[in-house]
Design a protein around this motif. Structure first.
Motif, PDB file in Angstrom:
ATOM      1  N   ASN A  28       0.872  -1.168   0.000  1.00 60.45           N
ATOM      2  CA  ASN A  28       0.000   0.000   0.000  1.00 60.45           C
ATOM      3  C   ASN A  28       0.912   1.222   0.000  1.00 60.45           C
ATOM      4  O   ASN A  28       2.109   1.119   0.239  1.00 60.45           O
ATOM      5  N   SER A  29       0.369   2.367  -0.290  1.00 61.01           N
ATOM      6  CA  SER A  29       1.210   3.548  -0.501  1.00 61.01           C
ATOM      7  C   SER A  29       1.970   3.984   0.749  1.00 61.01           C
ATOM      8  O   SER A  29       3.005   4.621   0.648  1.00 61.01           O
ATOM      9  N   SER A  30       1.508   3.583   1.919  1.00 57.14           N
ATOM     10  CA  SER A  30       2.201   3.978   3.155  1.00 57.14           C
ATOM     11  C   SER A  30       3.552   3.291   3.299  1.00 57.14           C
ATOM     12  O   SER A  30       4.421   3.774   4.025  1.00 57.14           O
ATOM     13  N   LEU A  31       3.719   2.158   2.633  1.00 57.52           N
ATOM     14  CA  LEU A  31       4.922   1.309   2.739  1.00 57.52           C
ATOM     15  C   LEU A  31       5.094   0.728   4.150  1.00 57.52           C
ATOM     16  O   LEU A  31       6.154   0.196   4.467  1.00 57.52           O
ATOM     17  N   LEU A  32       4.085   0.815   4.984  1.00 54.66           N
ATOM     18  CA  LEU A  32       4.230   0.408   6.386  1.00 54.66           C
ATOM     19  C   LEU A  32       3.534  -0.907   6.707  1.00 54.66           C
ATOM     20  O   LEU A  32       3.269  -1.207   7.866  1.00 54.66           O
ATOM     21  N   ARG A  63       4.487  11.496   1.380  1.00 56.59           N
ATOM     22  CA  ARG A  63       3.050  11.310   1.092  1.00 56.59           C
ATOM     23  C   ARG A  63       2.744   9.878   0.659  1.00 56.59           C
ATOM     24  O   ARG A  63       1.638   9.590   0.228  1.00 56.59           O
ATOM     25  N   GLY A  64       3.724   9.020   0.718  1.00 54.39           N
ATOM     26  CA  GLY A  64       3.548   7.634   0.309  1.00 54.39           C
ATOM     27  C   GLY A  64       4.086   7.387  -1.077  1.00 54.39           C
ATOM     28  O   GLY A  64       4.335   8.313  -1.851  1.00 54.39           O
ATOM     29  N   LEU A  65       4.263   6.123  -1.418  1.00 50.94           N
ATOM     30  CA  LEU A  65       4.741   5.730  -2.737  1.00 50.94           C
ATOM     31  C   LEU A  65       3.581   5.854  -3.719  1.00 50.94           C
ATOM     32  O   LEU A  65       2.509   5.296  -3.496  1.00 50.94           O
ATOM     33  N   PRO A  66       3.773   6.600  -4.815  1.00 48.36           N
ATOM     34  CA  PRO A  66       2.689   6.760  -5.788  1.00 48.36           C
ATOM     35  C   PRO A  66       2.303   5.438  -6.462  1.00 48.36           C
ATOM     36  O   PRO A  66       3.151   4.567  -6.693  1.00 48.36           O
ATOM     37  N   THR A  67       1.054   5.309  -6.812  1.00 42.68           N
ATOM     38  CA  THR A  67       0.553   4.142  -7.547  1.00 42.68           C
ATOM     39  C   THR A  67       1.346   3.979  -8.839  1.00 42.68           C
ATOM     40  O   THR A  67       1.603   4.941  -9.555  1.00 42.68           O
ATOM     41  N   GLY A  68       1.747   2.741  -9.102  1.00 37.13           N
ATOM     42  CA  GLY A  68       2.477   2.422 -10.326  1.00 37.13           C
ATOM     43  C   GLY A  68       3.983   2.561 -10.218  1.00 37.13           C
ATOM     44  O   GLY A  68       4.702   2.177 -11.130  1.00 37.13           O
ATOM     45  N   ARG A  81      17.000 -11.488  -1.654  1.00 37.11           N
ATOM     46  CA  ARG A  81      17.921 -10.409  -1.279  1.00 37.11           C
ATOM     47  C   ARG A  81      17.189  -9.099  -1.071  1.00 37.11           C
ATOM     48  O   ARG A  81      17.566  -8.304  -0.217  1.00 37.11           O
ATOM     49  N   TRP A  82      16.152  -8.860  -1.912  1.00 38.94           N
ATOM     50  CA  TRP A  82      15.445  -7.586  -1.862  1.00 38.94           C
ATOM     51  C   TRP A  82      13.945  -7.798  -1.928  1.00 38.94           C
ATOM     52  O   TRP A  82      13.480  -8.785  -2.495  1.00 38.94           O
ATOM     53  N   VAL A  83      13.234  -6.809  -1.415  1.00 38.26           N
ATOM     54  CA  VAL A  83      11.798  -6.687  -1.660  1.00 38.26           C
ATOM     55  C   VAL A  83      11.615  -5.427  -2.492  1.00 38.26           C
ATOM     56  O   VAL A  83      12.151  -4.373  -2.156  1.00 38.26           O
ATOM     57  N   ILE A  84      10.898  -5.565  -3.584  1.00 39.43           N
ATOM     58  CA  ILE A  84      10.561  -4.416  -4.418  1.00 39.43           C
ATOM     59  C   ILE A  84       9.087  -4.102  -4.152  1.00 39.43           C
ATOM     60  O   ILE A  84       8.213  -4.919  -4.455  1.00 39.43           O
ATOM     61  N   HIS A  85       8.843  -2.964  -3.544  1.00 38.05           N
ATOM     62  CA  HIS A  85       7.492  -2.555  -3.178  1.00 38.05           C
ATOM     63  C   HIS A  85       6.890  -1.765  -4.333  1.00 38.05           C
ATOM     64  O   HIS A  85       7.525  -0.840  -4.850  1.00 38.05           O
ATOM     65  N   THR A  86       5.677  -2.131  -4.723  1.00 38.02           N
ATOM     66  CA  THR A  86       4.956  -1.387  -5.750  1.00 38.02           C
ATOM     67  C   THR A  86       3.506  -1.250  -5.320  1.00 38.02           C
ATOM     68  O   THR A  86       2.964  -2.146  -4.666  1.00 38.02           O
ATOM     69  N   VAL A  87       2.911  -0.141  -5.662  1.00 41.84           N
ATOM     70  CA  VAL A  87       1.531   0.135  -5.272  1.00 41.84           C
ATOM     71  C   VAL A  87       0.639  -0.015  -6.485  1.00 41.84           C
ATOM     72  O   VAL A  87       0.722   0.771  -7.434  1.00 41.84           O
ATOM     73  N   GLY A  88      -0.194  -1.040  -6.451  1.00 40.24           N
ATOM     74  CA  GLY A  88      -1.124  -1.270  -7.548  1.00 40.24           C
ATOM     75  C   GLY A  88      -2.340  -0.374  -7.444  1.00 40.24           C
ATOM     76  O   GLY A  88      -2.668   0.145  -6.373  1.00 40.24           O
ATOM     77  N   PRO A  89      -3.016  -0.196  -8.559  1.00 39.94           N
ATOM     78  CA  PRO A  89      -4.234   0.613  -8.555  1.00 39.94           C
ATOM     79  C   PRO A  89      -5.425  -0.175  -8.023  1.00 39.94           C
ATOM     80  O   PRO A  89      -5.491  -1.398  -8.165  1.00 39.94           O
ATOM     81  N   VAL A  90      -6.362   0.543  -7.444  1.00 42.96           N
ATOM     82  CA  VAL A  90      -7.650  -0.035  -7.100  1.00 42.96           C
ATOM     83  C   VAL A  90      -8.455  -0.102  -8.393  1.00 42.96           C
ATOM     84  O   VAL A  90      -8.472   0.854  -9.169  1.00 42.96           O
TER      85      VAL A  90
END
Length: 183
Positions: A28-32, A63-68, A81-90
């Protein structure tokens, strides 16, 4: 460097158990942290992931990670080794947000390539609580990943789609078969 196109594979299972260079988090955009894939990755990966996400929020994404978009952290205790965080659209019935969903896959692969990740595992982004229809999400994922790896065929060895249930597995099997038939 690899001299052939990467292998696209499909696994039904737990994304937190994938032994790859990078696991993509449907964040989610909060990354938390949150529910679904996001919560599972944060729980299994441990506090190191949350600590890096908090640092990213403080430094770049107030303000959070933008969608996309996509950003990487450590994988903590995950077998990656890594996590790549991405915010999908609703998903929306009144607005086509397919470009945002496709951007999640493109941007995640861009970040993975910058990290030197040769094997990447994706969940079915946006198909859970964000209500994206699974079959359409699978088609978008497969088409976008195929196009991205065609542009950089030596960047990756394996791109793995990791799905949780039979319905998603069947949708991804169909999308992969359709893509193979198309060339």
């Amino acid at each position: 460097m690899s001299t052939s196109h990467p292998t696209l594979t499909l696994v039904q299972g737990d994304i937190t158990e994938q032994t790859v260079d990078a696991v993509v988090n449907a964040a989610n955009s909060s990354l938390l942290g949150g529910g679904g894939v996001d919560g599972a990755i944060h729980r299994r990966g441990g506090p190191e992931i949350l600590a890096e996400c908090r640092s990213l929020r403080a430094a770049q994404y107030g303000r959070g990670l933008p969608t996309g978009q996509a950003v990487a952290t450590t994988a903590g205790r995950l077998p990656a080794r890594w996590v790549i965080h991405t915010v999908g659209p609703v998903h929306s019935d009144s607005e086509d947000r397919t470009d945002l969903l496709a951007s999640c896959y493109r941007e995640s692969l861009r970040v993975a390539a910058e990290l030197g990740a040769r094997a990447v595992a994706f969940p079915a982004i946006s198909t859970g609580v964000y209500r994206w229809p699974v079959a359409d999400g699978a088609r978008t994922a497969v088409a976008t990943v195929r196009a991205a790896v065609a542009e950089s065929p030596d960047a990756f060895d394996e791109i793995r789609f990791v799905v949780f249930d039979d319905r998603a597995r069947e949708a991804y099997e169909a999308a992969l078969a359709d893509a193979a038939d198309a060339g």
